[in-house]
Write a protein that holds these residues in place. Structure first.
Motif, PDB file in Angstrom:
ATOM      1  N   SER A  32      40.787  41.892  42.870  1.00 12.72           N
ATOM      2  CA  SER A  32      39.169  41.802  42.976  1.00 12.72           C
ATOM      3  C   SER A  32      38.538  42.314  41.643  1.00 12.72           C
ATOM      4  O   SER A  32      37.197  41.853  41.755  1.00 12.72           O
ATOM      5  CB  SER A  32      38.982  43.236  44.166  1.00 12.72           C
ATOM      6  OG  SER A  32      37.540  43.845  44.443  1.00 12.72           O
ATOM      7  N   ASP A  33      38.995  42.239  40.679  1.00  7.79           N
ATOM      8  CA  ASP A  33      37.856  42.807  39.350  1.00  7.79           C
ATOM      9  C   ASP A  33      37.695  41.603  38.611  1.00  7.79           C
ATOM     10  O   ASP A  33      36.874  41.143  38.362  1.00  7.79           O
ATOM     11  CB  ASP A  33      38.366  43.456  38.367  1.00  7.79           C
ATOM     12  CG  ASP A  33      38.658  45.361  38.843  1.00  7.79           C
ATOM     13  OD1 ASP A  33      38.160  45.908  39.585  1.00  7.79           O
ATOM     14  OD2 ASP A  33      40.399  45.570  38.072  1.00  7.79           O
ATOM     15  N   GLU A  34      38.467  40.774  39.567  1.00 11.40           N
ATOM     16  CA  GLU A  34      37.759  39.281  39.001  1.00 11.40           C
ATOM     17  C   GLU A  34      37.171  38.506  40.012  1.00 11.40           C
ATOM     18  O   GLU A  34      37.703  37.129  39.637  1.00 11.40           O
ATOM     19  CB  GLU A  34      39.334  38.260  38.126  1.00 11.40           C
ATOM     20  CG  GLU A  34      40.439  39.162  37.079  1.00 11.40           C
ATOM     21  CD  GLU A  34      39.089  39.124  36.168  1.00 11.40           C
ATOM     22  OE1 GLU A  34      38.606  38.106  35.829  1.00 11.40           O
ATOM     23  OE2 GLU A  34      39.036  40.286  35.356  1.00 11.40           O
ATOM     24  N   HIS A  35      36.857  38.707  40.923  1.00 12.27           N
ATOM     25  CA  HIS A  35      36.410  37.912  42.136  1.00 12.27           C
ATOM     26  C   HIS A  35      37.439  37.486  42.405  1.00 12.27           C
ATOM     27  O   HIS A  35      36.658  36.445  43.209  1.00 12.27           O
ATOM     28  CB  HIS A  35      35.068  37.996  41.283  1.00 12.27           C
ATOM     29  CG  HIS A  35      33.410  38.557  41.066  1.00 12.27           C
ATOM     30  ND1 HIS A  35      34.005  39.381  39.863  1.00 12.27           N
ATOM     31  CD2 HIS A  35      33.452  39.715  41.353  1.00 12.27           C
ATOM     32  CE1 HIS A  35      33.048  40.109  39.898  1.00 12.27           C
ATOM     33  NE2 HIS A  35      32.219  40.424  40.676  1.00 12.27           N
ATOM     34  N   GLN A  37      39.111  35.088  41.714  1.00 15.53           N
ATOM     35  CA  GLN A  37      38.760  33.670  40.951  1.00 15.53           C
ATOM     36  C   GLN A  37      37.933  32.885  41.471  1.00 15.53           C
ATOM     37  O   GLN A  37      38.495  31.664  41.129  1.00 15.53           O
ATOM     38  CB  GLN A  37      40.435  33.609  40.334  1.00 15.53           C
ATOM     39  CG  GLN A  37      41.579  34.591  39.794  1.00 15.53           C
ATOM     40  CD  GLN A  37      43.100  34.005  39.874  1.00 15.53           C
ATOM     41  OE1 GLN A  37      43.674  33.528  40.827  1.00 15.53           O
ATOM     42  NE2 GLN A  37      43.573  34.894  38.452  1.00 15.53           N
ATOM     43  N   PRO A  40      30.819  32.455  40.858  1.00 18.18           N
ATOM     44  CA  PRO A  40      29.493  32.983  41.900  1.00 18.18           C
ATOM     45  C   PRO A  40      29.375  31.214  42.311  1.00 18.18           C
ATOM     46  O   PRO A  40      28.979  31.370  43.338  1.00 18.18           O
ATOM     47  CB  PRO A  40      28.382  33.732  40.961  1.00 18.18           C
ATOM     48  CG  PRO A  40      29.209  34.621  40.231  1.00 18.18           C
ATOM     49  CD  PRO A  40      30.997  33.386  39.510  1.00 18.18           C
ATOM     50  N   VAL A  43      31.395  29.919  44.773  1.00 18.43           N
ATOM     51  CA  VAL A  43      31.835  30.156  46.163  1.00 18.43           C
ATOM     52  C   VAL A  43      31.411  29.199  47.403  1.00 18.43           C
ATOM     53  O   VAL A  43      30.508  28.767  47.620  1.00 18.43           O
ATOM     54  CB  VAL A  43      31.091  31.389  46.045  1.00 18.43           C
ATOM     55  CG1 VAL A  43      31.496  31.884  47.696  1.00 18.43           C
ATOM     56  CG2 VAL A  43      31.195  32.352  45.464  1.00 18.43           C
ATOM     57  N   HIS A  47      36.183  30.461  50.301  1.00 22.42           N
ATOM     58  CA  HIS A  47      36.749  32.041  50.224  1.00 22.42           C
ATOM     59  C   HIS A  47      36.485  32.932  51.006  1.00 22.42           C
ATOM     60  O   HIS A  47      37.413  33.946  50.852  1.00 22.42           O
ATOM     61  CB  HIS A  47      35.248  32.101  49.279  1.00 22.42           C
ATOM     62  CG  HIS A  47      36.294  30.425  47.924  1.00 22.42           C
ATOM     63  ND1 HIS A  47      35.228  30.054  47.174  1.00 22.42           N
ATOM     64  CD2 HIS A  47      36.857  30.971  47.098  1.00 22.42           C
ATOM     65  CE1 HIS A  47      35.766  28.572  46.368  1.00 22.42           C
ATOM     66  NE2 HIS A  47      36.529  29.495  46.843  1.00 22.42           N
TER      67      HIS A  47
END
Length: 73
Positions: A32-35, A37, A40, A43, A47
């Motif tokens: 999650s911290d790395e979105h 993977q 932006p 997306v 996803h």
């Protein structure tokens, strides 16, 4: 007088399972911290669908753990 049961094996199994859960939670938090993977600009609705699936599974877990939703009572 009641004889106290030896729960050494049960405690060891509990701790092992807790460690397994903690490891999974840490991996999810890192992802999650790395979105998850996904950059932006990359997306897609796919996803979002994946995140909806993850959220639904986690909601099921939290509802059970905290006696919420269908597990309230």
């Amino acid at each position: 007088m009641l004889k106290r049961r030896d729960n050494t094996r049960a405690l060891a199994a509990f701790v092992a399972k807790k460690q397994e859960i903690d490891a999974m939670l840490a991996r999810i938090a890192a992802l999650s911290d790395e979105h998850f993977q996904v950059a932006p600009d990359d997306v897609t609705w796919g996803h979002i669908g994946s995140l909806e699936d993850y959220a639904a599974l986690l909601k099921r877990i939290t509802n059970t753990a905290f006696r919420e939703g269908e597990h309230a009572g």
